[in-house]
Design an enzyme around this catalytic site. Sequence first.
Site, PDB file in Angstrom:
ATOM      1  N   ALA A  10      33.617  37.373  39.610  1.00  0.00           N
ATOM      2  CA  ALA A  10      33.350  37.942  40.942  1.00  0.00           C
ATOM      3  C   ALA A  10      34.530  37.686  41.873  1.00  0.00           C
ATOM      4  CB  ALA A  10      32.065  37.334  41.517  1.00  0.00           C
ATOM      5  N   ARG A  88      52.445  38.412  32.992  1.00  0.00           N
ATOM      6  CA  ARG A  88      51.043  38.462  32.560  1.00  0.00           C
ATOM      7  C   ARG A  88      50.856  37.619  31.293  1.00  0.00           C
ATOM      8  NH1 ARG A  88      52.559  43.750  34.000  1.00  0.00           N
ATOM      9  NH2 ARG A  88      51.324  44.662  35.675  1.00  0.00           N
ATOM     10  N   ASN A  95      43.539  32.184  29.717  1.00  0.00           N
ATOM     11  CA  ASN A  95      42.561  33.271  29.801  1.00  0.00           C
ATOM     12  C   ASN A  95      41.860  33.546  28.470  1.00  0.00           C
ATOM     13  OD1 ASN A  95      42.773  33.595  32.502  1.00  0.00           O
ATOM     14  ND2 ASN A  95      44.104  35.388  32.441  1.00  0.00           N
ATOM     15  N   HIS A 175      50.249  46.774  28.495  1.00  0.00           N
ATOM     16  CA  HIS A 175      50.280  46.597  29.959  1.00  0.00           C
ATOM     17  C   HIS A 175      51.079  45.336  30.279  1.00  0.00           C
ATOM     18  CE1 HIS A 175      48.883  46.630  34.080  1.00  0.00           C
ATOM     19  NE2 HIS A 175      48.276  45.474  33.948  1.00  0.00           N
TER      20      HIS A 175
HETATM   21  P1  NAD Z   1      40.442  36.121  40.850  1.00  0.00           P
HETATM   22  O1  NAD Z   1      41.023  34.766  40.702  1.00  0.00           O
HETATM   23  O2  NAD Z   1      40.272  36.699  42.202  1.00  0.00           O
HETATM   24  O3  NAD Z   1      39.033  36.167  40.109  1.00  0.00           O
HETATM   25  C1  NAD Z   1      38.809  35.638  38.839  1.00  0.00           C
HETATM   26  C2  NAD Z   1      37.391  35.095  38.810  1.00  0.00           C
HETATM   27  O4  NAD Z   1      37.116  34.645  37.472  1.00  0.00           O
HETATM   28  C3  NAD Z   1      37.161  33.900  39.744  1.00  0.00           C
HETATM   29  O5  NAD Z   1      36.135  34.206  40.663  1.00  0.00           O
HETATM   30  C4  NAD Z   1      36.794  32.775  38.802  1.00  0.00           C
HETATM   31  O6  NAD Z   1      35.807  31.891  39.334  1.00  0.00           O
HETATM   32  C5  NAD Z   1      36.237  33.546  37.618  1.00  0.00           C
HETATM   33  N1  NAD Z   1      36.200  32.765  36.386  1.00  0.00           N
HETATM   34  C6  NAD Z   1      37.100  31.876  35.899  1.00  0.00           C
HETATM   35  N2  NAD Z   1      36.658  31.341  34.749  1.00  0.00           N
HETATM   36  C7  NAD Z   1      35.464  31.918  34.490  1.00  0.00           C
HETATM   37  C8  NAD Z   1      34.522  31.794  33.438  1.00  0.00           C
HETATM   38  N3  NAD Z   1      34.728  30.954  32.414  1.00  0.00           N
HETATM   39  N4  NAD Z   1      33.399  32.529  33.511  1.00  0.00           N
HETATM   40  C9  NAD Z   1      33.180  33.375  34.528  1.00  0.00           C
HETATM   41  N5  NAD Z   1      34.034  33.537  35.556  1.00  0.00           N
HETATM   42  C10 NAD Z   1      35.167  32.814  35.526  1.00  0.00           C
HETATM   43  O7  NAD Z   1      41.369  37.095  39.939  1.00  0.00           O
HETATM   44  P2  NAD Z   1      41.397  38.700  40.005  1.00  0.00           P
HETATM   45  O8  NAD Z   1      42.457  39.134  40.934  1.00  0.00           O
HETATM   46  O9  NAD Z   1      40.027  39.199  40.169  1.00  0.00           O
HETATM   47  O10 NAD Z   1      41.930  39.019  38.533  1.00  0.00           O
HETATM   48  C11 NAD Z   1      41.112  38.770  37.419  1.00  0.00           C
HETATM   49  C12 NAD Z   1      41.877  39.013  36.117  1.00  0.00           C
HETATM   50  O11 NAD Z   1      42.174  40.400  36.004  1.00  0.00           O
HETATM   51  C13 NAD Z   1      43.219  38.298  36.022  1.00  0.00           C
HETATM   52  O12 NAD Z   1      43.441  37.821  34.704  1.00  0.00           O
HETATM   53  C14 NAD Z   1      44.221  39.387  36.364  1.00  0.00           C
HETATM   54  O13 NAD Z   1      45.490  39.125  35.813  1.00  0.00           O
HETATM   55  C15 NAD Z   1      43.555  40.559  35.693  1.00  0.00           C
HETATM   56  N6  NAD Z   1      43.989  41.865  36.175  1.00  0.00           N
HETATM   57  C16 NAD Z   1      44.219  42.815  35.223  1.00  0.00           C
HETATM   58  C17 NAD Z   1      44.624  44.079  35.601  1.00  0.00           C
HETATM   59  C18 NAD Z   1      44.854  45.118  34.539  1.00  0.00           C
HETATM   60  O14 NAD Z   1      45.485  46.146  34.823  1.00  0.00           O
HETATM   61  N7  NAD Z   1      44.385  44.925  33.313  1.00  0.00           N
HETATM   62  C19 NAD Z   1      44.792  44.388  36.951  1.00  0.00           C
HETATM   63  C20 NAD Z   1      44.518  43.413  37.912  1.00  0.00           C
HETATM   64  C21 NAD Z   1      44.116  42.142  37.507  1.00  0.00           C
END
Ligand code: NAD
Length: 308
Positions: A10, A88, A95, A175
């Site tokens: 979230a 990344r 992750n 990506h």
């Molecule tokens: P964020 O830090 O705002 O949110 C990540 C959330 O994951 C946090 O709320 C955290 O509490 C939660 N979390 C951590 N461990 C967890 C677990 N074991 N179980 C459940 N929840 C858990 O980060 P964000 O900006 O929302 O990005 C999330 C991910 O998406 C990152 O890895 C980012 O690099 C990736 N991302 C990918 C793309 C893409 O194009 N594929 C684009 C943007 C972001």
Amino acid sequence: MKTKISIIGAGNVGASLAYLVIQAELADVVLYDIAEGVPQGKALDISEAGPLWISSASIVGTNDYAPTAQSEIIIVTAGFPRKPNMSRDDLLLANAKVVSEVVQRTAALSPHAIFVVVTNPVDAMAQLCLKVSGFERERVIGMGGILDSARFRTFVAWEAGVSPRDVEALVLGGHGDQMVPMPRYTTVKGVPVTELFTHERIEALVQRTRQAGAEIVSLLKVGSAYYAPAAAIFHMVKSIIVDEKRLLPCAAYLTGEYGVSGVYTGVPVVIGKCGIEKIIELKLNEQEKIDFAKSVDAVKSLVVKLGL
Ligand code: NAD
């Protein structure tokens, strides 16, 4: 009955996506996060926007996996975003632990779901999801190419001085820093950019696209992009729910397509109610083949590190 989807994580991306889904009344949402109070607070806030958008879709926030049971789509955004000067790929091991756990828990409760994997490095995380879930490849899709293509479209539209609506663009490969923007398949109202801009200008747009995520990370200082990523995921989710059969560049597990086997990478796919319904094979020229192979190799090296 509305479709039920679960968004795992979230944070910035997960909550932004939840907001778009509720605003569009596309599905009922379960928003799960490990952080206590965060999914509940964000779900409450988004619920209270419902009357203003005249949306009757519902959202619940939870720290418990049970409410995610029997979801039709599970979107994995849990994990760490990168920080300035990180790639990344630097997120790989941290992750992988998160994604393994999340996929194991959610797949058991929603055995017929389609996974949309977002957590970075996304191609390797999608491959991990495929392995841990044991699902067939059609039901595990990575989000990357739609976002990269939207970024390329934006830069091309600015260069041409036209609306981004009139620009189509395509980015293939993983990506990551080795992604492959495809100028030959990038058009302004049907005219390839190779006929509109000089080689130098196109190279500059390609480089900006490759670095677009890092550009935002370095401006934000904390966290990475989330508005455009959430919009990109929204289109994948909508194409599944509405069975739109959109042709979108996504990370798919290749088994011989493009001469590649046993690895996820970004290619054009048709997305419908069964997930990936078709992989489209484009003709690549010699340079594109070299760039695509480099990008695939970069993903392979991550997958090997995970022992997949
Ligand atoms: P964020 O830090 O705002 O949110 C990540 C959330 O994951 C946090 O709320 C955290 O509490 C939660 N979390 C951590 N461990 C967890 C677990 N074991 N179980 C459940 N929840 C858990 O980060 P964000 O900006 O929302 O990005 C999330 C991910 O998406 C990152 O890895 C980012 O690099 C990736 N991302 C990918 C793309 C893409 O194009 N594929 C684009 C943007 C972001």
